[in-house]
Design a protein around this motif. Sequence first.
Motif, PDB file in Angstrom:
ATOM      1  N   PHE A  91      27.649  26.460  74.025  1.00  0.00           N
ATOM      2  CA  PHE A  91      27.730  27.222  75.277  1.00  0.00           C
ATOM      3  C   PHE A  91      27.807  28.713  74.987  1.00  0.00           C
ATOM      4  CE2 PHE A  91      30.106  29.259  78.724  1.00  0.00           C
ATOM      5  CZ  PHE A  91      29.375  28.858  79.829  1.00  0.00           C
ATOM      6  N   ALA A  92      28.636  29.088  74.018  1.00  0.00           N
ATOM      7  CA  ALA A  92      28.763  30.508  73.679  1.00  0.00           C
ATOM      8  C   ALA A  92      27.427  31.081  73.224  1.00  0.00           C
ATOM      9  CB  ALA A  92      29.823  30.686  72.586  1.00  0.00           C
ATOM     10  N   ALA A  93      26.683  30.324  72.432  1.00  0.00           N
ATOM     11  CA  ALA A  93      25.383  30.794  71.963  1.00  0.00           C
ATOM     12  C   ALA A  93      24.402  30.929  73.122  1.00  0.00           C
ATOM     13  CB  ALA A  93      24.838  29.831  70.909  1.00  0.00           C
ATOM     14  N   ALA A  94      24.448  29.979  74.044  1.00  0.00           N
ATOM     15  CA  ALA A  94      23.569  30.058  75.207  1.00  0.00           C
ATOM     16  C   ALA A  94      23.848  31.314  76.013  1.00  0.00           C
ATOM     17  CB  ALA A  94      23.739  28.813  76.077  1.00  0.00           C
ATOM     18  N   ILE A  95      25.115  31.598  76.248  1.00  0.00           N
ATOM     19  CA  ILE A  95      25.472  32.799  77.017  1.00  0.00           C
ATOM     20  C   ILE A  95      25.057  34.060  76.277  1.00  0.00           C
ATOM     21  CG2 ILE A  95      27.415  34.122  77.948  1.00  0.00           C
ATOM     22  CD1 ILE A  95      26.610  31.566  79.524  1.00  0.00           C
ATOM     23  N   ALA A  96      25.166  34.058  74.954  1.00  0.00           N
ATOM     24  CA  ALA A  96      24.761  35.229  74.176  1.00  0.00           C
ATOM     25  C   ALA A  96      23.270  35.525  74.344  1.00  0.00           C
ATOM     26  CB  ALA A  96      25.092  35.026  72.702  1.00  0.00           C
ATOM     27  N   THR A  97      22.462  34.486  74.543  1.00  0.00           N
ATOM     28  CA  THR A  97      21.017  34.704  74.723  1.00  0.00           C
ATOM     29  C   THR A  97      20.661  35.076  76.152  1.00  0.00           C
ATOM     30  OG1 THR A  97      20.432  32.408  75.328  1.00  0.00           O
ATOM     31  CG2 THR A  97      20.601  32.931  72.979  1.00  0.00           C
ATOM     32  N   LEU A  98      21.569  34.841  77.088  1.00  0.00           N
ATOM     33  CA  LEU A  98      21.264  35.018  78.507  1.00  0.00           C
ATOM     34  C   LEU A  98      21.818  36.295  79.109  1.00  0.00           C
ATOM     35  CD1 LEU A  98      22.082  31.411  79.791  1.00  0.00           C
ATOM     36  CD2 LEU A  98      19.838  32.504  79.943  1.00  0.00           C
ATOM     37  N   CYS A  99      23.033  36.666  78.713  1.00  0.00           N
ATOM     38  CA  CYS A  99      23.825  37.593  79.514  1.00  0.00           C
ATOM     39  C   CYS A  99      24.209  38.857  78.759  1.00  0.00           C
ATOM     40  CB  CYS A  99      25.107  36.914  79.979  1.00  0.00           C
ATOM     41  SG  CYS A  99      24.849  35.472  81.030  1.00  0.00           S
ATOM     42  N   MET A 234      22.458  22.260  70.934  1.00  0.00           N
ATOM     43  CA  MET A 234      21.805  22.893  72.072  1.00  0.00           C
ATOM     44  C   MET A 234      20.314  22.593  71.984  1.00  0.00           C
ATOM     45  SD  MET A 234      21.845  26.852  73.422  1.00  0.00           S
ATOM     46  CE  MET A 234      21.504  27.572  71.816  1.00  0.00           C
ATOM     47  N   LEU A 235      19.742  22.162  73.106  1.00  0.00           N
ATOM     48  CA  LEU A 235      18.313  21.875  73.188  1.00  0.00           C
ATOM     49  C   LEU A 235      17.701  22.811  74.218  1.00  0.00           C
ATOM     50  CD1 LEU A 235      19.860  19.165  72.310  1.00  0.00           C
ATOM     51  CD2 LEU A 235      17.775  17.988  73.008  1.00  0.00           C
ATOM     52  N   THR A 236      16.722  23.578  73.799  1.00  0.00           N
ATOM     53  CA  THR A 236      16.103  24.553  74.687  1.00  0.00           C
ATOM     54  C   THR A 236      14.804  25.026  74.048  1.00  0.00           C
ATOM     55  OG1 THR A 236      16.521  26.562  75.992  1.00  0.00           O
ATOM     56  CG2 THR A 236      17.390  26.530  73.752  1.00  0.00           C
ATOM     57  N   SER A 237      14.252  26.115  74.529  1.00  0.00           N
ATOM     58  CA  SER A 237      12.962  26.582  74.016  1.00  0.00           C
ATOM     59  C   SER A 237      13.104  27.161  72.608  1.00  0.00           C
ATOM     60  CB  SER A 237      12.389  27.653  74.939  1.00  0.00           C
ATOM     61  OG  SER A 237      13.173  28.840  74.880  1.00  0.00           O
ATOM     62  N   GLU A 238      12.029  27.104  71.866  1.00  0.00           N
ATOM     63  CA  GLU A 238      12.015  27.701  70.529  1.00  0.00           C
ATOM     64  C   GLU A 238      12.300  29.197  70.599  1.00  0.00           C
ATOM     65  OE1 GLU A 238       8.793  26.523  67.870  1.00  0.00           O
ATOM     66  OE2 GLU A 238       8.222  24.990  69.353  1.00  0.00           O
ATOM     67  N   THR A 239      11.807  29.847  71.631  1.00  0.00           N
ATOM     68  CA  THR A 239      12.037  31.284  71.787  1.00  0.00           C
ATOM     69  C   THR A 239      13.519  31.582  71.951  1.00  0.00           C
ATOM     70  OG1 THR A 239       9.876  31.568  72.824  1.00  0.00           O
ATOM     71  CG2 THR A 239      11.495  33.306  73.189  1.00  0.00           C
ATOM     72  N   ARG A 240      14.198  30.794  72.774  1.00  0.00           N
ATOM     73  CA  ARG A 240      15.629  31.021  72.961  1.00  0.00           C
ATOM     74  C   ARG A 240      16.408  30.690  71.689  1.00  0.00           C
ATOM     75  NH1 ARG A 240      18.125  32.342  77.136  1.00  0.00           N
ATOM     76  NH2 ARG A 240      16.479  31.640  78.559  1.00  0.00           N
ATOM     77  N   LEU A 241      16.006  29.642  70.982  1.00  0.00           N
ATOM     78  CA  LEU A 241      16.706  29.298  69.751  1.00  0.00           C
ATOM     79  C   LEU A 241      16.564  30.390  68.695  1.00  0.00           C
ATOM     80  CD1 LEU A 241      16.136  25.459  69.266  1.00  0.00           C
ATOM     81  CD2 LEU A 241      18.103  26.665  70.215  1.00  0.00           C
TER      82      LEU A 241
END
Length: 378
Positions: A91-99, A234-241
């Motif tokens: 979750f922390a990594a996801a937020i780091a890529t988003l916000c 975390m599963l998401t786009s290659e770009t976000r990863l």
Amino acid sequence: MEARRWLQGVDFAADRPLINVSQAAPVDPPPQALRQAMADAALHNVEAHLYGPVLGLPELRAELAGVTARHYGGTVTPAQVCITSGCNQAFAAAIATLCAEGDEVILPTPWYFNHKMWLDMSGVSAIPLATEADLLPDPDRAAALITSRTRAIAMVTPNNPGGVEYPAELVQAFFDLARRHGIALILDETYRDFDSRSGPPHALFQDPDWADTLIHLYSFSKAYRLTGHRVGAMLTSETRLAEAEKFLDTVAICPAQLGQHAALWGMRNLGQWLAGERDEILARRAAITEHFPRLEPSGWKLLGLGGYFAYLQHPFAQSAATLAPELVRSAGILCLPGTMFHPQGDDGGARELRIAFANLDAPGIGVLFDRLESLRQG
């Protein structure tokens, strides 16, 4: 951690021990065969003691991609998977890529407090989305909260703390809403292995372009009792990863190797064992359903049930914030008050308690209800 401090200075009689239903984590160790596999890796796999790939072991990424694709009837590639040091880090990594500081993320309430805390520490505003009486969020209400600063909607299903399993059509509606507004849907399915439904809980992975909107989070901790080894995904786009990799490299370099090898072995060898674990959790859930009518005459309500959780509305005049610590002393029960899962000042949380039943078998659940039932006389 606050709730644990309520235990200080309290003695529990041998014939009335503490019932700890505060934390949603298995306390038993992994099964013997998995511990043996971990010991073998520690003794014989030299690379298990070295830094590994930042995004996780390629074999584990591929295994999780395949299992996820089969479970949801969709398509997931290993390049769309990364392994993290627990699901909270995902979750922390996801937020780091988003916000950035000042951005907003919509969280249904009652919310998972670790999500709220991480947003606070990141300077991101958690926008509360009040749920309905069935603890399910309304997409139309969420739409009204979206602003130019909104970056994501974050949901947990089966829910923590409420236990409710979000219907497939509701998950789809939130996905469609997020896509229309160009924001992300963060879907935390830490407890998916204990979902009571058969078949895919939703169809998001069947969308060929799912990764343009969905950030899916998963945990191995609950499935294989690996809480201390910190293995999530975390599963998401290659770009976000590619962006998440920068964050993960900075805070941990790589996920713990032994934990990853354990998760990989578990996925390959413990399917039948995990099915038994699910059956046990569902039996405990059924025990709560069986016993709860005992509390209804005194005004208790069962608001949500599923995963590891029962979410209750209590009948007392005092706030759950003071009732929960008092239950430690008066009833030998450690549970969490709803005030921990709501914004400060939200009156709904004052009437609510969360019961985490993963470590309480059916007879123990009976004892729990004996103690709760006796409160009406106290």
